[in-house]
Structures are given as structure tokens and as C-alpha cells.
Design a protein around this motif. Sequence first.
Motif, PDB file in Angstrom:
ATOM      1  N   ASP A 176      44.476  46.566  -5.671  1.00 40.54           N
ATOM      2  CA  ASP A 176      44.623  46.289  -4.244  1.00 40.54           C
ATOM      3  C   ASP A 176      44.040  44.938  -3.834  1.00 40.54           C
ATOM      4  O   ASP A 176      43.762  44.712  -2.655  1.00 40.54           O
ATOM      5  CB  ASP A 176      44.000  47.403  -3.392  1.00 40.54           C
ATOM      6  N   TYR A 177      43.866  44.028  -4.799  1.00 40.65           N
ATOM      7  CA  TYR A 177      43.404  42.681  -4.456  1.00 40.65           C
ATOM      8  C   TYR A 177      44.554  41.848  -3.917  1.00 40.65           C
ATOM      9  O   TYR A 177      44.381  41.034  -3.002  1.00 40.65           O
ATOM     10  CB  TYR A 177      42.806  42.009  -5.690  1.00 40.65           C
ATOM     11  N   ASP A 178      45.743  42.027  -4.480  1.00 42.19           N
ATOM     12  CA  ASP A 178      46.923  41.248  -4.105  1.00 42.19           C
ATOM     13  C   ASP A 178      48.111  42.182  -3.876  1.00 42.19           C
ATOM     14  O   ASP A 178      49.119  42.090  -4.592  1.00 42.19           O
ATOM     15  CB  ASP A 178      47.242  40.206  -5.176  1.00 42.19           C
ATOM     16  N   PRO A 179      48.012  43.091  -2.904  1.00 42.66           N
ATOM     17  CA  PRO A 179      49.086  44.082  -2.697  1.00 42.66           C
ATOM     18  C   PRO A 179      50.414  43.461  -2.323  1.00 42.66           C
ATOM     19  O   PRO A 179      51.473  44.078  -2.542  1.00 42.66           O
ATOM     20  CB  PRO A 179      48.533  44.961  -1.560  1.00 42.66           C
ATOM     21  N   TRP A 180      50.393  42.266  -1.762  1.00 44.35           N
ATOM     22  CA  TRP A 180      51.635  41.579  -1.415  1.00 44.35           C
ATOM     23  C   TRP A 180      52.494  41.313  -2.655  1.00 44.35           C
ATOM     24  O   TRP A 180      53.722  41.210  -2.568  1.00 44.35           O
ATOM     25  CB  TRP A 180      51.327  40.254  -0.710  1.00 44.35           C
ATOM     26  N   MET A 181      51.849  41.235  -3.815  1.00 46.06           N
ATOM     27  CA  MET A 181      52.591  40.949  -5.045  1.00 46.06           C
ATOM     28  C   MET A 181      53.480  42.128  -5.434  1.00 46.06           C
ATOM     29  O   MET A 181      54.657  41.950  -5.766  1.00 46.06           O
ATOM     30  CB  MET A 181      51.606  40.622  -6.162  1.00 46.06           C
TER      31      MET A 181
END
Length: 286
Positions: free
Chosen positions: A83-88
Motif C-alpha cells: 500500500d505504498y504505491d496503490p496507484w500502480m
Amino acid sequence: MKKLFPWLGLGLLLATTAQATDPITIVAAENFYGDVAQQIAGPEVTVSSILSNPDQDPHEFEASPSVARGLSAASLVVYNGADYDPWMSDLIGALPRPERKTIVVADLIGKKTGDNPHIWYDPQTMPAFAKALAEQLSALDPAHAADYQQRLATFEKSLEPIHAKIASLKTRLAGVPVTATEPVFGYTLEALGTEVRNQAFQLAVMNGTEPSASDVAAFQDDLKNHKVKVLIYNSQASDPLADRMLSLAKEAQVPVVGATETEPPGTKFQDWVMGELDAIGKAVKE
């Protein structure tokens, strides 16, 4: 998803026209993964990183059409996960390409949502990522598998000074009380055996919530009364309370070490981490 990424039509068009025989391209969400990917892949593989600006707060990143264009044609995508880069994951789902491979680094070391997501500072992360990447590249390009495995061996050897430095510092820092404004450097502090204080405060700042009054008071007391030997400060993400603790540490003459969430320009991952370790060693006196 269309509401979040209204420009995805272009990316989808590019994805449908990309061919499986295209040269290998890697897109990494974060530049430290991109750096390591280039070290393993070599000059024949094109590697690009999305988060590479040291002045940008990664938590405030918003994907753009150029990001979609890169992902749409990528042979291999790498991102942190946990959940550090959920946009990915959202973008990957919106830009389907059956032949594209994905490495979620958090999955390699058993980290998930709710864990500290700053896993690149965990000494076990990059060896696991490098090995998984070499295996994926070998599968995509069997003709050069030996080259990928050779570069993997070279990379693993290059990490030996870091592991030796951690072991050396641990003999001196085990049990030493330290604190931080966020748990960015948390995994390395654990590896060093330090006593990390004010963790509830750190988690609140990382999650964008308000620390409790008692947590703030405890942090201030640690600094004013020199109950900690060093303050680790996230120099890339600004927060009023964290900035207040930074100022208080300076007033109390508690050593401060900055830690970033993006690899500094013009450096290698190995040098970046070694620099952080050197700074910790110098800050905490004998």
C-alpha cells in the motif's frame, strides 16, 4: 477507474499495438528499484522510474498520461506494494497487457498492507528483488540468461560492504535509544538493534493522522531530556509536527540524520544506503 484516469484511452490504444517481440523495457514505480533493475538488466534493457524527484513527496504523487504511456508498453513493471504505491496496481489493472510481467517487491519478503511499507531499507529486500528480477529477465530473454545471472552475482557481492557495515554498527548501537519522525528508516534501525522510541507518533505521521497529545509529549520529553541519541528525520515529506520535533532536536542539540524516500540523483542504491549508515554511525557517539 475511468473517473480516476480519464486519459486512459490513449494508454489502452498503445497497449493493444505493442508487440511481444519489442525490446525489453522495465518501468519501476520508485527509482531505487529502477536503479537496481538497470544494474541487473544491463545496457541493452531500457529502464525508467516514475518516482525520481527528491523534492517530491511520494505520498502526494498523482499518475499522469505520460506514466500510462510508459506502463502500456512495458515488458516488466516493478513496484513496492504494501500500500505504498496503490496507484500502480490501479493503473496496471486499467492497462491490461497479458504478456507484461509484474514484480511486487513487498510480496517477495512477505510484507502486506499495514506493515511498514519502507521496505527498501530492509537489508533482505534488495537481494530478494534482484534475484526475482534476474529470473524474470532470464525467462523473457533466455539467450542472455547467463548475463543476467552474472550481473546478479556482481550485485549481490556489491551488497557485502553494507551487510558488514550493519554488523559492525550493531556491535556498538544494539540497545541504543533512537527516535524518528516517521518509520522510513525503521527496518535498518531494527537491523542495527537499536531501541526505536515514539513509534505510535511515527505511524500517525506516516498515515497522515494526528498523534495523541501523550505521544507528542513523550517525543518532546525524549528530545529535551536527551533520552535518545539521534533523531531520524524524513527530509522528503513535510509535516508540521515532524518539523516541530526537528526544531526541538536542534535546540536540544540531539543529532539529526535525514532519510529520504527517493534515491538521490546521480547515486547508486549501494552508495545511498552506505551513506545513511555512515551518517548514523557518526551521529551516535561512542
